[in-house]
Design a protein around this motif. Structure first.
Motif, PDB file in Angstrom:
ATOM      1  N   PRO A 176      32.980  42.488  38.337  1.00  0.00           N
ATOM      2  CA  PRO A 176      32.750  43.091  39.653  1.00  0.00           C
ATOM      3  C   PRO A 176      32.013  44.419  39.541  1.00  0.00           C
ATOM      4  O   PRO A 176      32.158  45.158  38.560  1.00  0.00           O
ATOM      5  N   MET A 177      31.208  44.710  40.558  1.00  0.00           N
ATOM      6  CA  MET A 177      30.614  46.040  40.715  1.00  0.00           C
ATOM      7  C   MET A 177      31.376  46.722  41.842  1.00  0.00           C
ATOM      8  O   MET A 177      31.329  46.270  42.989  1.00  0.00           O
ATOM      9  N   VAL A 178      32.097  47.772  41.493  1.00  0.00           N
ATOM     10  CA  VAL A 178      33.067  48.377  42.409  1.00  0.00           C
ATOM     11  C   VAL A 178      32.679  49.814  42.717  1.00  0.00           C
ATOM     12  O   VAL A 178      32.221  50.545  41.832  1.00  0.00           O
ATOM     13  N   GLY A 204      34.562  53.017  44.992  1.00  0.00           N
ATOM     14  CA  GLY A 204      35.705  53.381  45.829  1.00  0.00           C
ATOM     15  C   GLY A 204      36.718  52.261  45.845  1.00  0.00           C
ATOM     16  O   GLY A 204      37.134  51.761  44.799  1.00  0.00           O
ATOM     17  N   ASP A 205      37.093  51.839  47.043  1.00  0.00           N
ATOM     18  CA  ASP A 205      38.073  50.762  47.181  1.00  0.00           C
ATOM     19  C   ASP A 205      37.426  49.410  47.446  1.00  0.00           C
ATOM     20  O   ASP A 205      38.130  48.423  47.666  1.00  0.00           O
ATOM     21  N   GLY A 206      36.098  49.346  47.416  1.00  0.00           N
ATOM     22  CA  GLY A 206      35.431  48.105  47.772  1.00  0.00           C
ATOM     23  C   GLY A 206      34.617  47.524  46.635  1.00  0.00           C
ATOM     24  O   GLY A 206      34.208  48.219  45.704  1.00  0.00           O
ATOM     25  N   THR A 207      34.402  46.213  46.696  1.00  0.00           N
ATOM     26  CA  THR A 207      33.566  45.510  45.726  1.00  0.00           C
ATOM     27  C   THR A 207      32.171  45.365  46.311  1.00  0.00           C
ATOM     28  O   THR A 207      31.986  44.793  47.382  1.00  0.00           O
ATOM     29  N   LEU A 208      31.186  45.910  45.599  1.00  0.00           N
ATOM     30  CA  LEU A 208      29.801  45.866  46.057  1.00  0.00           C
ATOM     31  C   LEU A 208      29.142  44.539  45.739  1.00  0.00           C
ATOM     32  O   LEU A 208      28.230  44.106  46.435  1.00  0.00           O
ATOM     33  N   GLY A 209      29.581  43.902  44.668  1.00  0.00           N
ATOM     34  CA  GLY A 209      28.964  42.660  44.249  1.00  0.00           C
ATOM     35  C   GLY A 209      29.496  42.224  42.907  1.00  0.00           C
ATOM     36  O   GLY A 209      30.499  42.760  42.404  1.00  0.00           O
ATOM     37  N   VAL A 210      28.815  41.264  42.299  1.00  0.00           N
ATOM     38  CA  VAL A 210      29.299  40.660  41.060  1.00  0.00           C
ATOM     39  C   VAL A 210      28.120  40.424  40.118  1.00  0.00           C
ATOM     40  O   VAL A 210      27.056  39.958  40.542  1.00  0.00           O
ATOM     41  N   LEU A 211      28.332  40.766  38.853  1.00  0.00           N
ATOM     42  CA  LEU A 211      27.401  40.435  37.776  1.00  0.00           C
ATOM     43  C   LEU A 211      27.946  39.224  37.028  1.00  0.00           C
ATOM     44  O   LEU A 211      29.119  39.205  36.645  1.00  0.00           O
TER      45      LEU A 211
END
Length: 417
Positions: free
Chosen positions: A138-140, A142-149
């Motif tokens: 995951p690309m994280v 703060g408290d949120g996930t921005l996306g995935v590699l």
């Protein structure tokens, strides 16, 4: 039957290779705020250095995942990566991408054939793309996930292990920062564009009522015998309308400069003629302020290729600032230094000067050295800079507190006709 034992060294990217990869990835991620192009370059860097294929999915504003970059060593299989499946969530939530999005924790599948036992519908296609070994990170922020590699290996000698996962996590951290910076920059650009659009519309619409007020005041003084007090009041209205028109013009100029749409019509102009017009335009203001006003002419003929009206506006902003901030009894002087190819025009004053911290902001829009000064909108230097840049020129300020300031304008010269 269990898979044969493998030498752990087969799975690892060496420490030296990892460092080189992260260094190059860092350069890519920090080189541009164009997010799409940056992530495409990152995927190209990863394949085949640390993966046989790479996928980058980003979370959009509506919460869905969008595939923004992908790369595969096999061109035929690369086309399969364009579709979000087979790595999007299924009903059972068993696909690694679904698990990562739910838990924000990385998933390592060292051996797809051995460790990924799910045999649901479409699994054969999943495995055809997933290859032999898989990392989903995951690309994280703060408290949120921005996306995935997602990194995968199709090689028989590359099965990912914890050391490879550490490399992927480090890359995801760097990518998360780049994504956040790019999105913040994009939001700032959108906010500026919206503000400038509003400024342009409002400024344009304000001119009509301002001009009607000015015309009515002029007609009063021309058509009626007004008492002295009323005549002075009408003259004040005309001057105030002129000032409002100037401020509206400044706002429109700023929006045009920022959008790259400033219109200039350049013609060969003798520099002495330009300086004479500048001297005549500002002599009354300098005299009224009690400031000595001097304009030195060049000793040899010099021509410049300029839009004379725009250049007088730019130089006038510099002179106006100098007169405004120079105390009574001080001096404002215009000097020139010329060569065959360039000419420098300096506007010198004996005002209070500025320190280095102030000089760093002089060309910012709406900035004023004296925050309590309400004699302008803080647009003069910004507009002057934009006009001079449109003439392929340069501007910079030299200043010393307690001594004064010099604004230098450098322009290309034009051959004599």
């Amino acid at each position: 039957m269990s898979a044969p034992e493998r030498d752990p060294a087969d799975a690892r990217v060496s420490s030296r290779e990892a460092l080189r990869f992260l260094t190059r990835a860092g350069r890519i991620l920090s080189a541009s705020l164009d997010l799409d192009e940056t992530l495409q370059r990152l995927a190209r860097l990863a394949v085949p250095r640390v993966a046989c294929f790479a996928i980058i999915d980003l979370v959009q504003q509506d919460g869905r995942l969008e595939r923004v970059a992908f790369r595969h060593v096999d061109a035929e299989l690369e086309r399969m990566l364009e579709r979000p499946d087979p790595f999007l969530p299924d009903e059972a939530g068993l696909v690694p991408l679904a698990r990562v999005m739910t838990t924000a924790e990385a998933v390592l599948i060292e051996d797809v054939a051995r460790d990924w036992a799910w045999e649901g519908q479409g699994m054969e296609r999943v495995r055809s793309v997933a290859g032999r070994s898989l990392m989903v990170v995951p690309m994280v922020a703060g408290d949120g996930t921005l996306g995935v590699l997602t990194f995968g290996s199709t090689r028989t000698d590359r099965f990912y292990q914890q050391q490879d996962l550490a490399l992927a996590r480090e890359l995801a951290r760097s990518a998360s920062l780049a994504i956040e910076n790019a999105r913040l920059y994009r939001k700032a650009e959108q906010a500026i564009a919206s503000r400038d659009e509003v400024l342009g519309v409002v400024s344009h619409d304000l001119r009509n009522p301002v001009n009607r007020v000015r015309l009515a005041a002029e007609m009063m003084t021309e058509m009626y015998q007004l008492p002295d007090g009323a005549h002075r009041s009408a003259a004040m209205i005309v001057r105030a309308a002129d000032e409002m028109n100037r401020l509206i013009g400044d706002l429109l100029d700023v929006t045009q400069i920022e959008a790259g749409r400033l219109s200039i019509e350049r013609r060969r102009t003798p520099l002495p003629d330009l300086l004479q017009r500048l001297e005549d335009a500002h002599e009354p203001a300098a005299r009224g302020k009690g400031v000595a006003w001097e304009v030195a002419r060049p000793t040899q003929p010099i021509n410049v290729q300029i839009d004379e009206g725009r250049m007088l506006q730019a130089l006038g902003n510099l002179v106006g600032n100098a007169i405004k901030f120079t105390p009574e009894g001080g001096t404002v002087r215009v000097v020139t230094e010329g060569t065959d190819e360039r000419v420098r025009i300096g506007v010198q004053d004996t005002g209070p000067g500025m320190d280095e911290a102030q000089l760093a902001h002089v060309f910012d829009r709406f900035w004023q050295a004296d925050g309590g000064d309400r004699r302008g909108a803080g647009l003069g230097l910004s507009i002057a800079s934009g006009i001079i840049a449109a003439h392929e020129g340069r501007i910079h300020l030299e200043s010393k507190p307690g001594v004064g300031t010099t604004a230098w304008v450098e322009l290309p010269t034009s051959p004599a006709a």
